[in-house]
Design a protein around this motif. Structure first.
Motif, short mmCIF file in Angstrom:
data_model
loop_
_atom_site.label_atom_id
_atom_site.label_comp_id
_atom_site.label_asym_id
_atom_site.label_seq_id
_atom_site.Cartn_x
_atom_site.Cartn_y
_atom_site.Cartn_z
N VAL A 222 -7.53 3.91 -10.94
CA VAL A 222 -7.34 3.84 -9.02
C VAL A 222 -8.11 5.44 -8.97
O VAL A 222 -7.36 6.17 -8.50
N GLU A 223 -8.97 4.58 -8.12
CA GLU A 223 -9.97 5.71 -7.21
C GLU A 223 -9.04 5.81 -5.88
O GLU A 223 -9.42 7.68 -5.62
N GLN A 224 -8.66 5.19 -5.48
CA GLN A 224 -8.60 5.13 -4.05
C GLN A 224 -7.06 4.66 -3.51
O GLN A 224 -6.83 3.55 -4.26
N LEU A 225 -6.57 4.66 -1.87
CA LEU A 225 -5.34 3.93 -2.17
C LEU A 225 -5.80 3.33 -0.29
O LEU A 225 -6.66 4.27 0.47
N GLU A 226 -5.51 2.26 0.50
CA GLU A 226 -5.85 1.53 1.42
C GLU A 226 -4.85 1.30 1.88
O GLU A 226 -4.70 0.18 0.82
N GLN A 227 -4.32 1.26 3.73
CA GLN A 227 -3.52 0.47 3.89
C GLN A 227 -4.46 -0.46 4.46
O GLN A 227 -5.84 -0.49 5.56
N ILE A 232 -1.55 -3.28 0.65
CA ILE A 232 -2.29 -1.73 -0.49
C ILE A 232 -3.12 -2.18 -1.03
O ILE A 232 -3.34 -3.34 -1.76
N ALA A 233 -4.72 -2.26 0.00
CA ALA A 233 -6.18 -1.93 -1.20
C ALA A 233 -5.55 -0.73 -2.56
O ALA A 233 -6.02 -0.04 -2.39
N GLY A 239 -14.09 -2.83 -9.48
CA GLY A 239 -13.11 -3.80 -8.78
C GLY A 239 -12.38 -3.16 -7.34
O GLY A 239 -11.63 -1.48 -7.83
N ARG A 240 -11.71 -4.11 -6.79
CA ARG A 240 -10.67 -3.94 -5.90
C ARG A 240 -9.25 -5.53 -6.09
O ARG A 240 -9.79 -6.17 -6.15
N PHE A 241 -8.00 -4.80 -5.70
CA PHE A 241 -7.47 -6.09 -5.69
C PHE A 241 -5.84 -5.46 -4.44
O PHE A 241 -5.99 -4.00 -4.40
N THR A 242 -5.06 -6.35 -4.28
CA THR A 242 -4.51 -6.49 -3.25
C THR A 242 -3.07 -6.27 -3.96
O THR A 242 -2.64 -7.21 -4.80
N ALA A 243 -2.24 -5.82 -2.87
CA ALA A 243 -0.63 -5.53 -3.54
C ALA A 243 0.18 -5.89 -2.00
O ALA A 243 -0.25 -4.96 -1.58
N LEU A 258 -2.07 10.59 -3.78
CA LEU A 258 -1.22 10.53 -2.26
C LEU A 258 -1.67 11.97 -1.60
O LEU A 258 -1.99 10.97 0.17
N GLY A 259 -3.02 13.04 -1.97
CA GLY A 259 -3.59 12.92 -0.43
C GLY A 259 -4.48 12.63 0.09
O GLY A 259 -4.96 12.56 1.17
N ALA A 260 -4.87 11.65 -0.50
CA ALA A 260 -6.16 10.60 -0.24
C ALA A 260 -5.63 9.87 0.98
O ALA A 260 -6.77 9.80 1.97
N ALA A 261 -4.28 9.67 1.02
CA ALA A 261 -3.11 8.77 1.85
C ALA A 261 -2.91 9.59 2.91
O ALA A 261 -2.08 9.26 3.46
#
Length: 414
Positions: A222-227, A232-233, A239-243, A258-261
């Motif tokens: 997992v490279e990054q989280l996105e709201q 959450i993406a 690839g990418r998926f959401t939850a 967490l720092g990226a968020a």
């Protein structure tokens, strides 16, 4: 809910189990090819809430400084010029004050005893066998070591923790193979603490989690989280998926995710080491687990093997086990159980673990909505893992946890 758990160590796998047991659809994303391949693989195996204490203890800075330049030491410091390390060390030294120590150990024991109760429930319910042993001895070589332990002993008595301070003779009756030639000022016996093979337990819990619907996706980084509105993406290398919700249980990778968020965890990456070898003479081997307090090193019996685990090296950048760490592990093993095994032929392991300045785990929400974090401080990893996992499951489910999590959340760092 659809919940993604990032990390397949003992914390991540058990978090996934509790989430699935609560009725959620759960996927575990692990960057390795199986569970328990990093910090949960070669650790000491202690589940010891009675013993558990942060490294930030009154008198510890002076003790570590006196040991730093000896041939055998619990601390290696090969990267002395790292400014981030010294900033973290200043914060850690502030936690060595007596009142801070009392607060931190109390918080650690709260989650630790809860976690041990959950482990016992799972063991009995699923009839688990993971090379576990009962009881633990903390060995004090000198009167000075005993003196440094007084704040912890006082706190145990205050909170009713089952323990007994015993002399050398009694210690040898508990562990008959303990070498009488090594100086021993006394020992702390913790009959309710225990140890076991953490990697084996985690793999057993993986199988159980799969049986109740948990999906495991290995080699998933997992490279990054996105709201994205209420979801959450998760951006993966492929690839990418959401939850609906995400739980960060990735150990040393948690701070970067967490720092990226927009959140921050004041961790220091610390390399730990262990040596595991087959028992040569069973009558000369330990029956359970012991900790040499002077060297912060643990000796644990796993069936027909013995493991010696210890030495902390901040800022290590290699997976090799340096000769200095090997010397310390060999010394502790041969001092206490010289004939149990051929320690020169041990299988060596190194693993990176996160350490927090106060030594207390983190569990709870983050600045990102529906993203939760669990971090078991490296020195006491398995001791708190199941408790953290159950609390995370309750929080994701919108339930009030069984224990008070005041002082355990990310908010304590401001």
């Amino acid at each position: 809910m659809q919940v993604a758990v990032i990390g397949g160590g003992v914390l991540g796998v058990n978090t996934a189990y509790f989430l699935a047991a609560a009725g959620h659809e759960v996927v575990v994303l692990e960057r390795r090819s199986n569970v328990a391949e990093e910090g949960s693989f070669g650790n000491s195996g202690l589940v010891a809430p009675g013993l558990a204490a942060p490294w930030a203890i009154p008198g510890m800075p002076r003790k570590l400084l006196s040991l730093l330049f000896k041939n055998e030491s619990p601390l290696l410091l090969r990267h002395k010029l790292d400014p981030a390390l010294w900033r973290w060390a200043r914060r850690w030294m502030g936690e060595c004050e007596l009142e801070r120590f009392r607060i931190n150990k109390t918080r650690l024991q709260r989650i630790g005893f809860y976690s041990r109760d959950l482990l016992e429930q799972l063991r009995l319910h699923y009839h688990l066998e993971y090379e576990q042993t009962g009881g633990h001895l903390q060995l004090f070589r000198t009167e000075r070591d005993l003196l440094l332990a007084q704040p912890a002993l006082a706190l145990m008595a205050e909170h009713g923790v089952t323990h007994a301070l015993v002399d050398a003779q009694t210690a040898c009756s508990i562990e008959p193979a303990l070498a009488s030639t090594t100086a021993l000022a006394g020992a702390l016996h913790l009959p309710l603490d225990e140890a076991g093979n953490c990697a084996l337990f985690t793999k057993q819990m993986k199988t159980i989690a799969q049986s109740i619907g948990v999906t495991f996706r290995f080699n998933s980084y997992v490279e990054q989280l996105e709201q994205l509105d209420n979801r959450i993406a998760l951006h993966l290398s492929a690839g990418r998926f959401t939850a609906d919700a995400v739980v960060l249980a990735a150990g040393i990778a948690n701070p970067a995710l967490l720092g990226a968020a927009g959140g921050r965890i004041p961790t220091q990456a610390v390399q730990g080491y262990s040596a595991t070898c087959g028992i040569r003479n069973f009558e000369d081997a330990p029956l359970s687990s012991l900790t040499d307090e002077a060297y912060k090193t643990t000796i644990t019996r796993f069936g027909n093997r013995v493991r010696v685990a210890g030495v902390a090296e901040p800022g290590a950048r290699s997976q090799e086990v340096p000769e200095a760490a090997q010397r310390t592990l060999r010394k502790v093993a041969t001092d206490w159980f010289p004939n149990a095994s051929n320690y020169n032929n041990a299988t060596l392991w190194s693993g990176m673990r996160p350490m927090l300045p106060d030594g207390v785990p983190i569990v709870g929400g983050t600045p990102l909505r529906n993203v939760f974090v669990g971090l078991d401080d490296g020195a006491n990893g398995w001791t708190a893992a199941l408790g953290i996992g159950k609390v995370l499951s309750d929080l994701v489910s919108g339930r009030v946890p069984d224990i008070d999590i005041d002082g355990l959340t990310l908010s304590r760092f401001g």
